[in-house]
Design a protein around this motif. Structure first.
Motif, PDB file in Angstrom:
ATOM      1  N   GLN A 249       0.838  -1.201   0.000  1.00  0.00           N
ATOM      2  CA  GLN A 249       0.000   0.000   0.000  1.00  0.00           C
ATOM      3  C   GLN A 249       0.876   1.255   0.000  1.00  0.00           C
ATOM      4  O   GLN A 249       0.605   2.213  -0.714  1.00  0.00           O
ATOM      5  CB  GLN A 249      -0.917  -0.002   1.228  1.00  0.00           C
ATOM      6  N   GLY A 250       1.944   1.227   0.797  1.00  0.00           N
ATOM      7  CA  GLY A 250       2.835   2.378   0.898  1.00  0.00           C
ATOM      8  C   GLY A 250       3.618   2.672  -0.370  1.00  0.00           C
ATOM      9  O   GLY A 250       4.115   3.784  -0.548  1.00  0.00           O
ATOM     10  N   MET A 251       3.701   1.699  -1.260  1.00  0.00           N
ATOM     11  CA  MET A 251       4.448   1.894  -2.506  1.00  0.00           C
ATOM     12  C   MET A 251       3.557   2.258  -3.692  1.00  0.00           C
ATOM     13  O   MET A 251       4.053   2.486  -4.797  1.00  0.00           O
ATOM     14  CB  MET A 251       5.260   0.641  -2.833  1.00  0.00           C
ATOM     15  N   LEU A 252       2.229   2.338  -3.483  1.00  0.00           N
ATOM     16  CA  LEU A 252       1.360   2.807  -4.565  1.00  0.00           C
ATOM     17  C   LEU A 252       1.811   4.205  -4.964  1.00  0.00           C
ATOM     18  O   LEU A 252       2.075   5.051  -4.112  1.00  0.00           O
ATOM     19  CB  LEU A 252      -0.098   2.818  -4.116  1.00  0.00           C
ATOM     20  N   GLY A 253       1.931   4.431  -6.234  1.00  0.00           N
ATOM     21  CA  GLY A 253       2.408   5.715  -6.740  1.00  0.00           C
ATOM     22  C   GLY A 253       3.912   5.755  -6.962  1.00  0.00           C
ATOM     23  O   GLY A 253       4.411   6.626  -7.670  1.00  0.00           O
ATOM     24  N   PHE A 254       4.661   4.810  -6.369  1.00  0.00           N
ATOM     25  CA  PHE A 254       6.109   4.750  -6.584  1.00  0.00           C
ATOM     26  C   PHE A 254       6.355   4.437  -8.046  1.00  0.00           C
ATOM     27  O   PHE A 254       5.636   3.669  -8.673  1.00  0.00           O
ATOM     28  CB  PHE A 254       6.733   3.667  -5.693  1.00  0.00           C
ATOM     29  N   ARG A 255       7.376   5.032  -8.602  1.00  0.00           N
ATOM     30  CA  ARG A 255       7.673   4.873 -10.024  1.00  0.00           C
ATOM     31  C   ARG A 255       8.792   3.852 -10.231  1.00  0.00           C
ATOM     32  O   ARG A 255       9.875   3.995  -9.686  1.00  0.00           O
ATOM     33  CB  ARG A 255       8.025   6.222 -10.626  1.00  0.00           C
ATOM     34  N   LEU A 256       8.478   2.832 -11.025  1.00  0.00           N
ATOM     35  CA  LEU A 256       9.445   1.799 -11.396  1.00  0.00           C
ATOM     36  C   LEU A 256       9.867   1.991 -12.846  1.00  0.00           C
ATOM     37  O   LEU A 256       9.091   2.490 -13.669  1.00  0.00           O
ATOM     38  CB  LEU A 256       8.804   0.409 -11.270  1.00  0.00           C
ATOM     39  N   ASN A 257      11.072   1.560 -13.158  1.00  0.00           N
ATOM     40  CA  ASN A 257      11.513   1.559 -14.558  1.00  0.00           C
ATOM     41  C   ASN A 257      10.696   0.520 -15.312  1.00  0.00           C
ATOM     42  O   ASN A 257      10.552  -0.610 -14.851  1.00  0.00           O
ATOM     43  CB  ASN A 257      12.993   1.206 -14.665  1.00  0.00           C
ATOM     44  N   CYS A 258      10.158   0.884 -16.456  1.00  0.00           N
ATOM     45  CA  CYS A 258       9.364  -0.043 -17.263  1.00  0.00           C
ATOM     46  C   CYS A 258      10.092  -0.336 -18.565  1.00  0.00           C
ATOM     47  O   CYS A 258      10.091   0.474 -19.496  1.00  0.00           O
ATOM     48  CB  CYS A 258       7.972   0.527 -17.529  1.00  0.00           C
ATOM     49  N   VAL A 259      10.698  -1.507 -18.623  1.00  0.00           N
ATOM     50  CA  VAL A 259      11.432  -1.933 -19.812  1.00  0.00           C
ATOM     51  C   VAL A 259      10.468  -2.129 -20.978  1.00  0.00           C
ATOM     52  O   VAL A 259      10.805  -1.847 -22.129  1.00  0.00           O
ATOM     53  CB  VAL A 259      12.220  -3.229 -19.522  1.00  0.00           C
ATOM     54  N   LYS A 260       9.249  -2.584 -20.674  1.00  0.00           N
ATOM     55  CA  LYS A 260       8.279  -2.805 -21.750  1.00  0.00           C
ATOM     56  C   LYS A 260       7.936  -1.499 -22.456  1.00  0.00           C
ATOM     57  O   LYS A 260       7.734  -1.479 -23.665  1.00  0.00           O
ATOM     58  CB  LYS A 260       7.029  -3.481 -21.202  1.00  0.00           C
TER      59      LYS A 260
ATOM     60  N   ASP B 200      -0.221  -5.036 -21.132  1.00  0.00           N
ATOM     61  CA  ASP B 200      -0.385  -6.433 -20.730  1.00  0.00           C
ATOM     62  C   ASP B 200      -1.835  -6.744 -20.404  1.00  0.00           C
ATOM     63  O   ASP B 200      -2.584  -5.863 -19.965  1.00  0.00           O
ATOM     64  CB  ASP B 200       0.454  -6.712 -19.467  1.00  0.00           C
ATOM     65  N   ASP B 201      -2.200  -8.003 -20.559  1.00  0.00           N
ATOM     66  CA  ASP B 201      -3.462  -8.486 -20.028  1.00  0.00           C
ATOM     67  C   ASP B 201      -3.267  -8.606 -18.532  1.00  0.00           C
ATOM     68  O   ASP B 201      -2.187  -8.976 -18.061  1.00  0.00           O
ATOM     69  CB  ASP B 201      -3.806  -9.864 -20.589  1.00  0.00           C
ATOM     70  N   ARG B 202      -4.301  -8.287 -17.776  1.00  0.00           N
ATOM     71  CA  ARG B 202      -4.195  -8.425 -16.333  1.00  0.00           C
ATOM     72  C   ARG B 202      -5.568  -8.376 -15.684  1.00  0.00           C
ATOM     73  O   ARG B 202      -6.497  -7.777 -16.219  1.00  0.00           O
ATOM     74  CB  ARG B 202      -3.305  -7.334 -15.745  1.00  0.00           C
ATOM     75  N   PRO B 203      -5.643  -9.024 -14.535  1.00  0.00           N
ATOM     76  CA  PRO B 203      -6.904  -8.965 -13.795  1.00  0.00           C
ATOM     77  C   PRO B 203      -7.081  -7.569 -13.231  1.00  0.00           C
ATOM     78  O   PRO B 203      -6.118  -6.783 -13.162  1.00  0.00           O
ATOM     79  CB  PRO B 203      -6.705  -9.990 -12.686  1.00  0.00           C
ATOM     80  N   PRO B 204      -8.279  -7.222 -12.801  1.00  0.00           N
ATOM     81  CA  PRO B 204      -8.460  -5.923 -12.166  1.00  0.00           C
ATOM     82  C   PRO B 204      -7.543  -5.811 -10.965  1.00  0.00           C
ATOM     83  O   PRO B 204      -7.262  -6.810 -10.286  1.00  0.00           O
ATOM     84  CB  PRO B 204      -9.921  -5.918 -11.731  1.00  0.00           C
ATOM     85  N   ALA B 205      -7.039  -4.619 -10.688  1.00  0.00           N
ATOM     86  CA  ALA B 205      -6.168  -4.405  -9.532  1.00  0.00           C
ATOM     87  C   ALA B 205      -6.931  -4.798  -8.279  1.00  0.00           C
ATOM     88  O   ALA B 205      -8.063  -4.375  -8.057  1.00  0.00           O
ATOM     89  CB  ALA B 205      -5.728  -2.949  -9.444  1.00  0.00           C
ATOM     90  N   GLY B 206      -6.317  -5.636  -7.483  1.00  0.00           N
ATOM     91  CA  GLY B 206      -6.924  -6.044  -6.233  1.00  0.00           C
ATOM     92  C   GLY B 206      -6.546  -5.101  -5.120  1.00  0.00           C
ATOM     93  O   GLY B 206      -5.868  -4.114  -5.327  1.00  0.00           O
ATOM     94  N   THR B 207      -6.999  -5.435  -3.961  1.00  0.00           N
ATOM     95  CA  THR B 207      -6.594  -4.642  -2.823  1.00  0.00           C
ATOM     96  C   THR B 207      -5.106  -4.864  -2.609  1.00  0.00           C
ATOM     97  O   THR B 207      -4.574  -5.911  -2.978  1.00  0.00           O
ATOM     98  CB  THR B 207      -7.363  -5.078  -1.560  1.00  0.00           C
ATOM     99  N   PRO B 208      -4.412  -3.888  -2.037  1.00  0.00           N
ATOM    100  CA  PRO B 208      -2.974  -4.023  -1.883  1.00  0.00           C
ATOM    101  C   PRO B 208      -2.546  -5.161  -0.980  1.00  0.00           C
ATOM    102  O   PRO B 208      -1.391  -5.422  -0.833  1.00  0.00           O
ATOM    103  CB  PRO B 208      -2.561  -2.669  -1.296  1.00  0.00           C
ATOM    104  N   GLY B 209      -3.436  -5.857  -0.365  1.00  0.00           N
ATOM    105  CA  GLY B 209      -3.074  -6.899   0.568  1.00  0.00           C
ATOM    106  C   GLY B 209      -3.339  -8.246   0.058  1.00  0.00           C
ATOM    107  O   GLY B 209      -2.879  -9.238   0.370  1.00  0.00           O
TER     108      GLY B 209
END
Length: 85
Positions: free
Chosen positions: A57-68, A76-85
């Motif tokens: 939860q504390g890392m939501l909004g943190f920016r990661l390098n995206c090689v893609k 990407d295909d992906r399920p809906p974002a779940g709760t952070p836990g």
């Protein structure tokens, strides 16, 4: 380059949510539409925040390098974002 990059500028994207893959590893869902595994596997990868709901939860909004993004990959295909836990 000393930082292991290819010389191109990194494409940083914010974490907007998470889901777990079929093996139970956490996958960050990025604002760009790509997914990226976020594992804690010391001593090679140290991301202790991944192992707790509060840490994720504390890392939501943190920016990661995206090689893609750098490669121009489609979202990407992906399920809906779940709760952070």
């Amino acid at each position: 380059m000393a930082d292991g990059s290819s010389g191109r500028s990194a494409m940083k994207q914010s974490i907007t949510g998470y889901h777990q893959d079929e093996e139970g590893y956490w996958v960050a869902q990025l604002a760009c539409g790509h997914n990226q595994h976020v594992r804690h596997q010391p001593p090679w990868v140290n991301r202790p925040w991944v192992v707790t709901a509060e840490g994720r939860q504390g890392m939501l909004g943190f920016r990661l390098n995206c090689v893609k993004c750098e490669e121009g990959a489609p979202p990407d295909d992906r399920p809906p974002a779940g709760t952070p836990g």
